[in-house]
Design a protein around this motif. Sequence first.
Motif, PDB file in Angstrom:
ATOM      1  N   TYR A  48      57.128  38.173  58.528  1.00 31.41           N
ATOM      2  CA  TYR A  48      56.100  37.781  59.496  1.00 31.41           C
ATOM      3  C   TYR A  48      55.066  36.981  58.719  1.00 31.41           C
ATOM      4  CZ  TYR A  48      52.868  38.383  63.485  1.00 31.41           C
ATOM      5  OH  TYR A  48      52.025  38.185  64.567  1.00 31.41           O
ATOM      6  N   GLU A  49      55.001  35.668  59.009  1.00 31.11           N
ATOM      7  CA  GLU A  49      54.114  34.776  58.263  1.00 31.11           C
ATOM      8  C   GLU A  49      52.948  34.341  59.138  1.00 31.11           C
ATOM      9  OE1 GLU A  49      55.320  31.789  55.093  1.00 31.11           O
ATOM     10  OE2 GLU A  49      54.913  30.498  56.835  1.00 31.11           O
ATOM     11  N   LEU A  50      51.733  34.594  58.639  1.00 31.70           N
ATOM     12  CA  LEU A  50      50.501  34.241  59.338  1.00 31.70           C
ATOM     13  C   LEU A  50      49.827  33.105  58.593  1.00 31.70           C
ATOM     14  CD1 LEU A  50      50.783  37.642  59.145  1.00 31.70           C
ATOM     15  CD2 LEU A  50      49.041  37.371  60.897  1.00 31.70           C
ATOM     16  N   THR A  51      49.453  32.048  59.330  1.00 33.08           N
ATOM     17  CA  THR A  51      48.916  30.846  58.695  1.00 33.08           C
ATOM     18  C   THR A  51      47.634  30.397  59.385  1.00 33.08           C
ATOM     19  OG1 THR A  51      51.163  30.136  58.194  1.00 33.08           O
ATOM     20  CG2 THR A  51      49.454  28.466  58.030  1.00 33.08           C
ATOM     21  N   ASN A  52      46.615  30.101  58.567  1.00 38.08           N
ATOM     22  CA  ASN A  52      45.402  29.438  59.035  1.00 38.08           C
ATOM     23  C   ASN A  52      45.038  28.439  57.945  1.00 38.08           C
ATOM     24  OD1 ASN A  52      42.452  28.907  58.997  1.00 38.08           O
ATOM     25  ND2 ASN A  52      42.497  30.127  60.867  1.00 38.08           N
ATOM     26  N   GLY A  53      45.490  27.183  58.122  1.00 40.05           N
ATOM     27  CA  GLY A  53      45.269  26.170  57.088  1.00 40.05           C
ATOM     28  C   GLY A  53      45.973  26.571  55.811  1.00 40.05           C
ATOM     29  N   THR A  54      45.201  26.719  54.730  1.00 43.76           N
ATOM     30  CA  THR A  54      45.792  27.118  53.445  1.00 43.76           C
ATOM     31  C   THR A  54      45.805  28.636  53.261  1.00 43.76           C
ATOM     32  OG1 THR A  54      43.665  26.898  52.337  1.00 43.76           O
ATOM     33  CG2 THR A  54      45.126  24.960  52.326  1.00 43.76           C
ATOM     34  N   ASN A  83      37.552  37.659  61.145  1.00 40.41           N
ATOM     35  CA  ASN A  83      37.144  36.702  62.171  1.00 40.41           C
ATOM     36  C   ASN A  83      37.901  35.378  62.083  1.00 40.41           C
ATOM     37  OD1 ASN A  83      35.058  38.504  63.235  1.00 40.41           O
ATOM     38  ND2 ASN A  83      34.062  38.125  61.257  1.00 40.41           N
ATOM     39  N   THR A  84      39.223  35.474  62.012  1.00 39.95           N
ATOM     40  CA  THR A  84      40.082  34.306  61.825  1.00 39.95           C
ATOM     41  C   THR A  84      41.230  34.326  62.825  1.00 39.95           C
ATOM     42  OG1 THR A  84      39.550  34.282  59.473  1.00 39.95           O
ATOM     43  CG2 THR A  84      41.522  33.078  60.128  1.00 39.95           C
ATOM     44  N   VAL A  85      41.627  33.134  63.276  1.00 40.12           N
ATOM     45  CA  VAL A  85      42.784  32.990  64.158  1.00 40.12           C
ATOM     46  C   VAL A  85      43.943  32.453  63.316  1.00 40.12           C
ATOM     47  CG1 VAL A  85      43.729  31.824  66.184  1.00 40.12           C
ATOM     48  CG2 VAL A  85      41.317  32.520  66.164  1.00 40.12           C
ATOM     49  N   TYR A  86      45.020  33.220  63.268  1.00 41.55           N
ATOM     50  CA  TYR A  86      46.229  32.821  62.541  1.00 41.55           C
ATOM     51  C   TYR A  86      47.329  32.423  63.532  1.00 41.55           C
ATOM     52  CZ  TYR A  86      44.397  35.108  58.306  1.00 41.55           C
ATOM     53  OH  TYR A  86      43.644  35.472  57.211  1.00 41.55           O
ATOM     54  N   VAL A 142      56.901  33.715  68.264  1.00 41.30           N
ATOM     55  CA  VAL A 142      55.721  32.932  67.909  1.00 41.30           C
ATOM     56  C   VAL A 142      54.502  33.629  68.517  1.00 41.30           C
ATOM     57  CG1 VAL A 142      54.606  30.677  68.092  1.00 41.30           C
ATOM     58  CG2 VAL A 142      57.097  30.817  67.934  1.00 41.30           C
ATOM     59  N   THR A 143      53.485  33.858  67.692  1.00 41.63           N
ATOM     60  CA  THR A 143      52.298  34.583  68.145  1.00 41.63           C
ATOM     61  C   THR A 143      51.025  33.968  67.581  1.00 41.63           C
ATOM     62  OG1 THR A 143      52.445  36.111  66.273  1.00 41.63           O
ATOM     63  CG2 THR A 143      53.519  36.805  68.307  1.00 41.63           C
ATOM     64  N   THR A 144      49.899  34.359  68.169  1.00 42.92           N
ATOM     65  CA  THR A 144      48.605  34.162  67.503  1.00 42.92           C
ATOM     66  C   THR A 144      48.148  35.545  67.075  1.00 42.92           C
ATOM     67  OG1 THR A 144      47.370  34.297  69.565  1.00 42.92           O
ATOM     68  CG2 THR A 144      47.896  32.092  68.765  1.00 42.92           C
ATOM     69  N   PHE A 145      47.521  35.597  65.924  1.00 45.29           N
ATOM     70  CA  PHE A 145      47.064  36.850  65.327  1.00 45.29           C
ATOM     71  C   PHE A 145      45.582  36.644  65.034  1.00 45.29           C
ATOM     72  CE2 PHE A 145      46.378  40.020  62.113  1.00 45.29           C
ATOM     73  CZ  PHE A 145      47.347  40.999  62.279  1.00 45.29           C
ATOM     74  N   VAL A 146      44.727  37.361  65.759  1.00 49.26           N
ATOM     75  CA  VAL A 146      43.279  37.168  65.637  1.00 49.26           C
ATOM     76  C   VAL A 146      42.667  38.410  65.000  1.00 49.26           C
ATOM     77  CG1 VAL A 146      41.133  36.685  66.875  1.00 49.26           C
ATOM     78  CG2 VAL A 146      43.291  35.721  67.704  1.00 49.26           C
ATOM     79  N   THR A 147      41.927  38.192  63.903  1.00 51.69           N
ATOM     80  CA  THR A 147      41.239  39.298  63.238  1.00 51.69           C
ATOM     81  C   THR A 147      39.781  39.331  63.674  1.00 51.69           C
ATOM     82  OG1 THR A 147      40.670  37.925  61.344  1.00 51.69           O
ATOM     83  CG2 THR A 147      42.723  39.186  61.205  1.00 51.69           C
ATOM     84  N   GLY A 148      39.209  40.504  63.619  1.00 52.55           N
ATOM     85  CA  GLY A 148      37.785  40.682  63.874  1.00 52.55           C
ATOM     86  C   GLY A 148      37.105  41.033  62.572  1.00 52.55           C
ATOM     87  N   ILE A 186      47.994  46.753  56.250  1.00 47.09           N
ATOM     88  CA  ILE A 186      47.254  45.489  56.273  1.00 47.09           C
ATOM     89  C   ILE A 186      45.783  45.750  56.016  1.00 47.09           C
ATOM     90  CG2 ILE A 186      48.874  44.220  57.742  1.00 47.09           C
ATOM     91  CD1 ILE A 186      46.977  44.736  60.112  1.00 47.09           C
ATOM     92  N   GLU A 187      45.131  44.721  55.479  1.00 42.30           N
ATOM     93  CA  GLU A 187      43.713  44.790  55.190  1.00 42.30           C
ATOM     94  C   GLU A 187      43.048  43.498  55.657  1.00 42.30           C
ATOM     95  OE1 GLU A 187      40.683  45.519  51.427  1.00 42.30           O
ATOM     96  OE2 GLU A 187      42.846  45.725  51.141  1.00 42.30           O
ATOM     97  N   VAL A 188      41.928  43.652  56.335  1.00 39.86           N
ATOM     98  CA  VAL A 188      41.134  42.506  56.781  1.00 39.86           C
ATOM     99  C   VAL A 188      39.846  42.530  55.975  1.00 39.86           C
ATOM    100  CG1 VAL A 188      39.939  41.414  58.711  1.00 39.86           C
ATOM    101  CG2 VAL A 188      42.112  42.619  59.109  1.00 39.86           C
ATOM    102  N   GLN A 189      39.546  41.409  55.261  1.00 40.44           N
ATOM    103  CA  GLN A 189      38.344  41.341  54.408  1.00 40.44           C
ATOM    104  C   GLN A 189      37.403  40.263  54.898  1.00 40.44           C
ATOM    105  OE1 GLN A 189      39.700  40.641  50.398  1.00 40.44           O
ATOM    106  NE2 GLN A 189      40.267  42.766  50.124  1.00 40.44           N
TER     107      GLN A 189
END
Length: 189
Positions: A48-54, A83-86, A142-148, A186-189
């Motif tokens: 499962y690959e999540l991408t936001n730019g680099t 707070n990112t959209v992947y 195919v998904t969007t993965f949004v972090t808070g 998983i960890e959100v920083q």
Amino acid sequence: MKNIKSVKTIKLLALLLITSIAFVSCSNDDDDHDDHDHEEELITTVTYELTNGTDIVTLVYQDLDGEGGADGNTTVSGPLTANTVYSATIELLNETENPAEDITEEVEAEGDEHEFFYTSSISDVTITKLDEDSDGNPVGIVTTFVTGDAGSGSLTIELIHEPTKPNDGTSASAGGSTDVDVTFPIEVQ
């Protein structure tokens, strides 16, 4: 006399026609084209690959000997950014084949018979399925993965075969049988 022979000929032809139709309609067709029973494919690797730019985070589950042997391994390439959209995609492989068989292609082709379910224990994570089957129901390749906000927990990915569609978005309401069930830290920083 000719009339009687014609009637007998017509009756004989009618009998032959009915007999041939009966034989054709009662034939035993074991080809099982589109109505085949589910043959469970061996899935050795889930990526499962999540991408936001680099910013790319890859979650991989690998169990090269399949069920029943050694336990599979999970790896996560790094933390997710708060707070990112992947943009995210999932890939399923059978790496016992050479070259590896891409099971994702089969899931996509049989989208009406499959659905991915994503469940995070982190309340600020939202996952939206973007792809649909031929009936307009979600598949989840195919998904969007949004972090808070920052946090840590787990992400469970399930692939259900022959789910009830539409459903309430949870695997519990989908029924069917489980083809994949993996959990990643998983960890959100």
